[in-house]
Design an enzyme around this catalytic site. Structure first.
Site, PDB file in Angstrom:
ATOM      1  N   HIS A 130       2.100  -1.765   2.463  1.00  0.00           N
ATOM      2  CA  HIS A 130       0.993  -2.473   1.821  1.00  0.00           C
ATOM      3  C   HIS A 130       1.367  -3.093   0.476  1.00  0.00           C
ATOM      4  CE1 HIS A 130      -2.170  -1.293   4.670  1.00  0.00           C
ATOM      5  NE2 HIS A 130      -1.430  -0.219   4.843  1.00  0.00           N
TER       6      HIS A 130
ATOM      7  N   CYS B 229       0.310  -4.186   8.157  1.00  0.00           N
ATOM      8  CA  CYS B 229      -0.101  -2.912   8.761  1.00  0.00           C
ATOM      9  C   CYS B 229      -0.786  -3.153  10.116  1.00  0.00           C
ATOM     10  CB  CYS B 229      -0.983  -2.141   7.792  1.00  0.00           C
ATOM     11  SG  CYS B 229      -1.140  -0.403   8.219  1.00  0.00           S
TER      12      CYS B 229
ATOM     13  N   GLU C  37      -0.233  -5.204  -1.048  1.00  0.00           N
ATOM     14  CA  GLU C  37      -1.472  -5.474  -1.798  1.00  0.00           C
ATOM     15  C   GLU C  37      -1.962  -4.252  -2.565  1.00  0.00           C
ATOM     16  OE1 GLU C  37      -1.271  -4.697   1.296  1.00  0.00           O
ATOM     17  OE2 GLU C  37      -3.099  -3.801   2.098  1.00  0.00           O
TER      18      GLU C  37
END
Lengths: 212, 912
Positions: free
Chosen positions: A191, A90, A193
């Protein structure tokens, strides 16, 4: 355990979940303040892996990632020469692009077609590439969320693609992730994560650890 | 000297040029290096050597308002070897300024030719402290002073200040004195309306009666504390920022959002914010009821766009997931929108109580003070009149996300290193918030109170800021920390690590006095050191307790004689009415706005703010999983229905509680694990508003006791009226109720999403038969004050208990509350979310809004069990089918028409 530097600039806001992802695959993530790199307290190459996490470094002021890129510019050459695998997520991807990590004058991340921030689930089809972060995942569709305002990958030369959007693109672009020529670095706007423990995302992080 | 660098995107061919203005003292700075390295991406942008000379509009923030990009620009330029002293970012529009760009004269300055700027720094000139001998004024003079100085104090309060001046025996009082008392005695800070009617005690007593073991703290900190699992504590704060939002929506909404977040990370000794709530109710979009107020307030569509832009611009960088977000419209909010936001946080039990200063602790202020944000508390406590609405614009500051985002992290590190005795933010009323920290005696914690502040040491954005503005100016990014002397060095290192400016400005004395002096040359400060320089304030704390309360008595409204007759709902008009409901502003597809808010940051979101196969249906319950290796879930819900409050404010208050709670219960949360937050917003020019308020509070207290769910935090705004050329606009007397809960395993939460064709759908709970106060009634313009039938408090408590037991047995495949829009809205959303369909034989039952009831999905195998268990409070709605259609008594509704109405009902009014 493999040591991962997760770099912190003021305004970064995804460092905790990113470190959680590295912990989940057995790594030892350490949060490194960029001011400690600048002061010489920490050397950027003293790690096995490097990560620029997401957020709004320096408030995204002037342009996304540019102030952070200027701050870290003098260390990029050393980082590339050390061939340390890295993942840039990002805002971390935006910083990396402005710092020339994925090459010079070949790639820009521009405002989403909608003109506004987009936070929603996204699907990512893994293409065939030499990227170590997606080794063995080719042909699969990975699900993790998008959350960005300026994430449309726009190319001005050759770019090594790693993933493309499947279904609705959060930014109007086709490319979801890229790598460098030798496949050690992954730049991705969305993302992996999130949420903590996301199995699709963890496969990417696990690949990074396996490679070192 | 001022240098400029102009840049425009290559692709758009330069219709908007970004201009960076840099103030640099050093001669011959390398501007080319800055332009090519920092301010310009050569792939996508090009430098503009010279701006066009005509047909342009250049817009930038005025000098009083710092540009939020300044710090980053200075840092970036410094890294490249150029020292920049001040910076501003301007936009140069060639030709017409796009309609989507809102230029606010309160914030921006606009040029139609290239400006010759002398400085970018806020300018100020030294304004000497004024002194006033209050004894020389009669009643008329006192009230004139209150009005002229925007004190918003009543005659009784002004008269009391005269007596305080006499008791102090210090001679004439200062302007600092007047402003501090005005802030301390404002309704915003002192809650005079509530105190005069004993309302706050009513809710506090109810919370004491419930004696829920989960309670950690209620009504005495910035947020309420609620036990989570292990040694963890949740905290919740919900707050409004109504006063400036209608006039300056961007700044007002940012201030709201950041204020909520500050309430959490400054809770007790520090907490981590983990979830946000956004709710804004605008005027005029739904009805053009008050055309005469045009010109006094902004158009509602501008307020809507600026709200969305503000929440995204400020909220996304903060890195806190948006849990729930919605926007609504009702003409009563044309003057002052209902700008509500909230936040939930998490901390540890041992640091979950409000801190107490010790004698000798340092008073440290974070960031700097400007002359913006003056009179935030007093103006928000005054009714919005033509004067306050069009006069001094500086009463709210533009909140700056960047320093607060950094402090949010630093605050946890300060907590974990035991550096602070206490802390607080400088929300409305500035340094007076700091004074509250020192006022510990009221909490019976043994500190006598007292703080001594040297305003000469306070860092300011420009020279000459008067002490009165330093004292009460809001300055959103400022904070007051009470630093332990033995930890000062460590604390300063943490501030520096996060690039925050921290300055010692005072000391805690234990002498029970607030003492303010201004001596920039002072080199030493101790508990005993004398006040030097200009002394503007030296008052014992007990003087603040002398605030005279208003004596208004509640006046009951006259007996109602409703006239409205609702249309008959039949199979033939179901489709037409359904289109009106699903296409209404409040219930239409708002995903365009909601997806602009980052809902997945922190990686802890398990449900909300949207769901469904296209991720565009609003969740009624947010679920977070805040602990990395545990399945513990945090649950959050909220309820506010303005049309219901318009019709029957008291019944609607009960419905709000029932609705917020049932969203939790039907998801599987135990009643004993739910706490509540109240946010009242009532008009001051409605003669019956106080009566409604008292009845609402009484009912909320009784309901919370009956349900066993205590209110642990709340805020009130009692000035929801505006007067414009003789037209009074009142908000409906209303209260938003939010609920916070917890579950040991988030996996067991009942989902919203329909799971399987063939399953049955039941409506369970009290079934109202009336359309009063419904979305359909508002769309048909059939709204009048009346009585709405609801279940009784006792019925509600019993039903919720039964529902809790049945839900936790895992019998429901899915569940959603039936509230706004009634069953038809939930059926439509169910179809959109799942891709399945539904067939129903109900017709008129599809539209009433039965708050406190639920639509549940049940396998046919256990339908008998469900019907038996809820006997008398259950209605078969229909059956889930395989294709995405809604069949009413065998006839399919036109899904294209419904979808188009729903998909455009919000965006066509907001998006340009």
């Amino acid at each position: 355990m493999k040591k991962v530097f997760v770099i912190y600039w003021p305004g970064i806001n995804c460092e905790e979940e990113t470190m959680a992802a590295f912990r989940a695959v057995g790594a030892d993530p350490q949060l490194v303040f960029v001011r400690d790199l600048i002061s010489g307290k920490i050397k950027i190459t003293d790690c096995d892996l490097i990560c620029f996490p997401g957020g709004f470094s320096y408030g995204d002021h002037i342009d996304t990632g540019i102030v952070a890129a200027v701050m870290i510019q003098e260390f990029i050459q050393a980082l590339l020469e050390a061939k340390i695998p890295g993942i840039f997520i990002c805002n971390g991807f935006q910083i990396a692009v402005r710092a020339g990590i994925f090459g010079n004058n070949n790639l820009a991340l521009v405002q989403n077609d909608s003109g506004v921030f987009c936070s929603r689930p996204a699907k990512h089809f893994v293409e065939k590439s030499n990227c170590l972060w997606t080794a063995g995942l080719e042909g699969r569709t990975l699900k993790f969320p998008a959350a960005h305002h300026a994430g449309k990958v726009t190319t001005f030369g050759h770019v090594n693609r790693v993933m493309r959007y499947e279904g609705l693109s959060p930014n109007g672009g086709e490319i979801a992730a890229v790598t460098n020529p030798n496949g050690t670095l992954l730049g991705i706007m969305d993302h992996p994560e999130r949420p903590i423990g996301n199995k699709d995302g963890l496969e990417i992080f696990r690949n990074g650890i396996k490679a070192v | 000297m001022i240098y400029s660098i102009a840049v425009r995107p290559k692709e758009k061919n330069g219709s908007v040029i970004k201009v960076y203005y840099l103030e640099i003292s050093k001669e011959n700075p390398d501007i080319d290096l800055l332009a090519n390295t920092l301010f310009h991406n050569p792939l996508t942008e090009e430098l503009v050597p010279e701006l066009p000379q005509e047909n342009i509009t250049i817009v930038m923030r005025n000098n009083a308002v710092l540009d939020s990009a300044q710090k980053s620009i200075i840092d970036g330029c410094r890294r490249l070897g150029v020292e920049v002293e001040a910076a501003k970012v301007a936009h140069c529009y060639i030709g017409e300024v796009p309609a989507s760009v809102f230029i606010n004269p309160l914030i921006h300055v606009k040029y139609h030719e290239v400006p010759q700027l002398e400085t970018l720094k806020p300018r100020g000139s030294k304004v000497p402290m004024e002194v006033v001998d209050l004894r020389e004024y009669d009643d008329k003079g006192l009230m004139q002073m209150s009005e002229d100085r925007d004190l918003s104090l009543s005659l009784k309060q002004m008269r009391e200040l005269v007596l305080i001046q006499m008791d102090l025996e210090q001679g004439p009082v200062s302007d600092v004195f007047l402003d501090i008392f005005a802030a301390r005695w404002s309704d915003h800070c002192c809650h005079t309306t509530w105190l005069s009617c004993g309302l706050l005690n009513m809710l506090k007593r109810a919370t004491e009666v419930i004696a829920n073991p989960n309670l950690v703290s209620a009504y005495y900190d910035n947020a309420g504390g609620w036990a989570f699992y292990d040694n963890l504590v949740l905290c919740i704060s919900i707050e409004t920022h109504n006063s400036p939002t209608g006039k300056e929506p961007y700044g007002g909404q940012i201030t709201k959002l950041l204020g909520n977040i500050r309430d959490i990370f400054e809770f007790a000794l520090g907490a981590k914010p983990i979830g946000s709530l956004e709710l804004t109710v605008l005027g005029e979009l739904a009805r053009k009821k008050f055309p005469e107020i045009a010109g006094f307030t902004l158009d509602a569509d501008i307020v809507a766009r600026e709200t969305i832009r503000a929440i995204a611009d400020a909220g996304d960088p903060m890195g806190i997931p948006m849990m729930l977000a919605s926007m609504d419209s009702h003409p009563g909010y044309s003057g002052k929108p209902f700008a509500l936001g909230g936040n939930v946080g998490i901390t540890r039990k041992e640091v979950a109580q409000k801190g107490v200063p010790r004698i000798g602790d340092w008073a440290v202020v974070l960031n700097w003070t400007g002359n913006d944000g003056y009179h935030g508390a007093t103006v928000s406590s005054g009714g919005l009149t033509e004067k306050t609405d069009t006069g001094d614009a500086n009463h709210v500051q533009m909140g700056d996300t960047f320093p607060q985002q950094k402090l949010m992290r630093a605050r946890l590190e300060l907590r974990d290193n035991d550096c602070l005795s206490a802390g607080n933010d400088f929300g409305a009323a500035g340094f007076t918030s700091f004074m509250e920290i020192a006022e510990a005696t009221k909490r019976g914690v043994g500190y006598a109170g007292g703080v001594k502040l040297n305003f000469g040491w306070v860092p300011t954005k420009c020279v000459g800021i008067p002490d009165k503005i330093i004292a009460v100016g809001e300055s959103q990014e400022r904070f007051g920390h009470v630093v332990k002397p033995e930890k000062l060095e460590e604390a300063m290192a943490i501030y520096e690590k996060y690039e925050l400016m921290a300055t010692v400005v005072g000391i805690f004395t234990g002498n029970n006095r607030v003492q303010i002096f201004n001596d920039p040359d002072a080199t030493k400060l101790t508990v005993e050191s004398p006040l030097t320089g200009v002394v503007s304030f030296d008052v014992p704390y007990e003087m603040f307790d002398r605030c005279p309360l208003p004596t208004a008595k509640p006046v009951a409204p006259p007996t109602l004689s409703p006239q409205i007759v609702f249309p008959k709902i039949e199979k033939k008009n179901v489709e037409e009415l359904a289109i009106q409901v699903v296409g209404s502003f409040a219930l239409a597809n708002q995903a365009w706005a909601t997806t602009q808010y980052d809902s997945t940051v922190q990686g802890i979101t398990k449900q909300g703010p949207l769901y469904g196969k296209n991720y565009n249906i609003p969740s009624s319950l947010a679920v977070l999983k805040p602990v990395e290796d545990k399945n513990w879930g945090v649950t959050f819900s909220s309820s506010f229905a303005p049309w219901q409050f318009d019709v029957d404010p008291v019944a609607a208050a009960f419905n709000a509680v029932a609705d917020a709670v049932i969203k939790q219960i039907v998801a599987g949360v135990s009643m004993e694990d739910i706490c509540l937050a109240d946010n009242f917003y009532t008009p001051d020019k409605d003669p019956y508003a106080l009566w409604y308020l008292c009845e609402q509070v009484k009912l909320l207290a009784e309901t919370s006791v009956a349900f066993g769910a205590p209110f642990i935090t709340g805020k009130d705004s009692s000035h929801g009226s505006g007067e414009y050329n003789g037209t009074i606009v009142n908000v409906p007397p209303g209260v938003c109720v939010s609920a916070l809960g917890k579950v040991p395993d988030f996996h067991k939460i009942t989902p919203h999403l329909w799971s399987s064709p063939g399953n049955k759908l039941y409506s369970i709970g009290y079934q109202t038969k009336t359309l009063k106060g419904s979305i359909l009634a508002s769309e048909l313009d059939l709204i009048e004050r009346d009585q709405i039938d609801t279940m009784t408090i006792g019925q509600g408590a019993r039903f919720l208990k039964e529902l809790e037991v049945f839900t936790q047995a895992g019998h429901f495949a899915s569940a959603v509350p039936v509230n706004r829009g009634g069953l038809i809205q939930k059926l439509f959303e169910g179809v959109q979310a799942s891709g399945f369909g539904v067939k129903t034989d109900l017709v008129e039952e599809l539209f009433p809004e039965s708050f406190g009831s639920v639509l549940v999905e049940v396998s046919p195998k256990i339908s008998g069990l469900v019907e038996g268990y809820f006997n008398g409070e259950i209605e078969l709605v229909g059956e889930i089918t395989a294709t995405p259609e809604i069949a009413v008594q065998g006839t399919n509704l036109d899904m294209n028409k419904l979808f188009n109405a729903w998909n455009s009902g919000f965006t066509r009014k907001v998006v340009v």
